[in-house]
Design a protein around this motif. Structure first.
Motif, PDB file in Angstrom:
ATOM      1  N   TYR A  45       0.804  -1.221   0.000  1.00  9.18           N
ATOM      2  CA  TYR A  45       0.000   0.000   0.000  1.00  9.18           C
ATOM      3  C   TYR A  45       0.839   1.273   0.000  1.00  9.18           C
ATOM      4  CZ  TYR A  45      -4.352  -2.484   0.736  1.00  9.18           C
ATOM      5  OH  TYR A  45      -5.438  -3.282   0.567  1.00  9.18           O
ATOM      6  N   ILE A  46       2.037   1.158   0.561  1.00 10.30           N
ATOM      7  CA  ILE A  46       2.811   2.372   0.772  1.00 10.30           C
ATOM      8  C   ILE A  46       3.143   3.172  -0.496  1.00 10.30           C
ATOM      9  CG2 ILE A  46       5.221   2.977   1.292  1.00 10.30           C
ATOM     10  CD1 ILE A  46       4.767   1.870   4.039  1.00 10.30           C
ATOM     11  N   PRO A  47       3.659   2.534  -1.555  1.00 10.61           N
ATOM     12  CA  PRO A  47       4.024   3.374  -2.718  1.00 10.61           C
ATOM     13  C   PRO A  47       2.855   4.202  -3.254  1.00 10.61           C
ATOM     14  CG  PRO A  47       4.915   1.158  -2.949  1.00 10.61           C
ATOM     15  CD  PRO A  47       4.020   1.132  -1.762  1.00 10.61           C
ATOM     16  N   PRO A  48       1.707   3.606  -3.581  1.00 11.37           N
ATOM     17  CA  PRO A  48       0.645   4.454  -4.122  1.00 11.37           C
ATOM     18  C   PRO A  48       0.129   5.493  -3.125  1.00 11.37           C
ATOM     19  CG  PRO A  48      -0.167   2.217  -3.799  1.00 11.37           C
ATOM     20  CD  PRO A  48       1.306   2.186  -3.576  1.00 11.37           C
ATOM     21  N   VAL A  49      -0.070   5.084  -1.855  1.00 14.85           N
ATOM     22  CA  VAL A  49      -0.636   6.031  -0.887  1.00 14.85           C
ATOM     23  C   VAL A  49       0.262   7.263  -0.729  1.00 14.85           C
ATOM     24  CG1 VAL A  49      -1.138   6.413   1.563  1.00 14.85           C
ATOM     25  CG2 VAL A  49      -2.049   4.397   0.408  1.00 14.85           C
ATOM     26  N   PHE A  50       1.563   7.040  -0.586  1.00 11.95           N
ATOM     27  CA  PHE A  50       2.437   8.185  -0.362  1.00 11.95           C
ATOM     28  C   PHE A  50       2.665   9.002  -1.624  1.00 11.95           C
ATOM     29  CE2 PHE A  50       3.081   6.117   3.641  1.00 11.95           C
ATOM     30  CZ  PHE A  50       3.232   7.185   4.508  1.00 11.95           C
TER      31      PHE A  50
END
Lengths: 176, 161
Positions: A45-50
């Motif tokens: 989840y981290i790459p797209p969310v950030f």
């Protein structure tokens, strides 16, 4: 020293984990496995969310956010905050950095709390999965009671919080 | 569902890059800054969650939060949901197992509600962004609200059974 302070929660969790390992090897192994699994989930989840946080920060002008979700945004602001939160994906702790950007852009405090509430229990993907597992009736009941709940909680928390505390929170958000 | 998130992000990123390269660079820098800011906390939270989930025993819990367990069972379920931090894609199938092991709807309603709205493990992170008083207040009110959810779920689901 600074790094040690920054990572103090992680370090203490590792110390407790080693104690768990000494007490019960099986639970210790399972803990490592589950942690690894949720780590993988988080990394997903981290790459797209950030990246979206970054894009939001750069492309949405402050005036637009103030207009849409700011002090005078009224019901539109509430609806947008709710929709924005429910379109999210990923665990609740992902919502906090997004909330900080919304604060920076001048979104109203109650709307930020509504956004957090929607993210926590009314995400579209989550409700779909709930319907699949527990049935339409269960999922819809929970959703319909949660929607007013989220809004009431937001206004309650905001009403009790002093303006100076709110200002402090907004100032901190800018420094994050 | 998850792929959509990636596709949308990629599309927006490409669009952003085409429109303005320096702005895009700035946005990626901001993304990295926000990420590195929360990473230490994320790691700690993950290890705690891993331990909590491993200690949980499904059958034992179903007994404690059985449909006959009343308010005490509901309270237990609520407290249990507060301590646990289980992603929803695990929680829903798990609740299905709870229910088939004899757990009650009221209890399960309280569990799911506190699980989603009150997260003890991520409180340190929440405090970082919202300060102590707002965080504590929000979590306490959400905890109490979960019992309203439990009651409504019990009434609605009870009509059918």
């Amino acid at each position: 020293m600074k790094i040690l302070r920054k990572y103090r929660l992680f370090i203490s969790s590792l110390i407790i984990l080693s104690v768990v390992f000494i007490l019960n090897k099986e639970i210790g192994m399972n803990s490592v496995k589950t942690t690894y699994k949720s780590f993988k989930q988080m990394m997903f989840y981290i790459p797209p969310v950030f990246i979206l946080i970054g894009l939001l920060d750069v492309w949405i002008p402050k005036e637009a956010m103030v207009h849409l979700m700011g002090e005078k945004s009224g019901i539109l602001g509430i609806i947008l905050a709710f929709l924005f939160g429910s379109c999210a994906a990923g665990p609740l702790y992902g919502a906090f950095p997004v909330a900080a950007v919304l604060m920076e852009k001048g979104a109203k405090f109650t709307n930020i709390l509504i956004f957090i509430g929607a993210w926590s229990c009314a995400k579209v993907g989550m409700v779909l999965f709930e319907i699949a597992n527990l049935g339409m009736k269960f999922a819809m009941t929970r959703l319909l009671i949660d929607i007013p709940g989220i809004i009431i909680i937001a206004f309650l928390v905001s009403a009790v919080t002093s303006d100076s505390e709110k200002k402090r929170i907004y100032d901190d958000a800018e420094n994050l | 569902m998850n792929k959509i998130l990636y596709i949308i992000t990629a599309l927006l990123l490409v669009l952003s890059f085409v429109r303005d390269k320096t702005k895009t660079k700035k946005s990626l820098l901001k993304a990295w800054k926000s990420f590195s800011h929360v990473l230490p906390m994320f790691l700690g939270v993950l290890v705690f969650v891993g331990m909590i989930i491993s200690i949980i025993n499904v059958e034992l819990i179903s007994k404690f939060i059985g449909s006959e367990s009343g308010w005490i069972g509901t309270l237990l379920a609520g407290v249990f949901g507060t301590f646990a931090m289980i992603p929803s894609f695990v929680a829903f199938p798990m609740v299905k197992i709870f229910l088939s092991n004899g757990a009650g709807y009221m209890q399960v309603g309280a569990f799911l509600s506190t699980l989603f709205m009150v997260q003890l493990a991520s409180i340190p992170l929440e405090i970082k962004y919202f300060g102590k008083s707002v965080t504590i207040l929000r979590n306490i009110i959400a905890f109490l609200f979960s019992f309203i959810v439990a009651n409504v779920v019990a009434v609605v689901m009870g009509v059918v059974i």
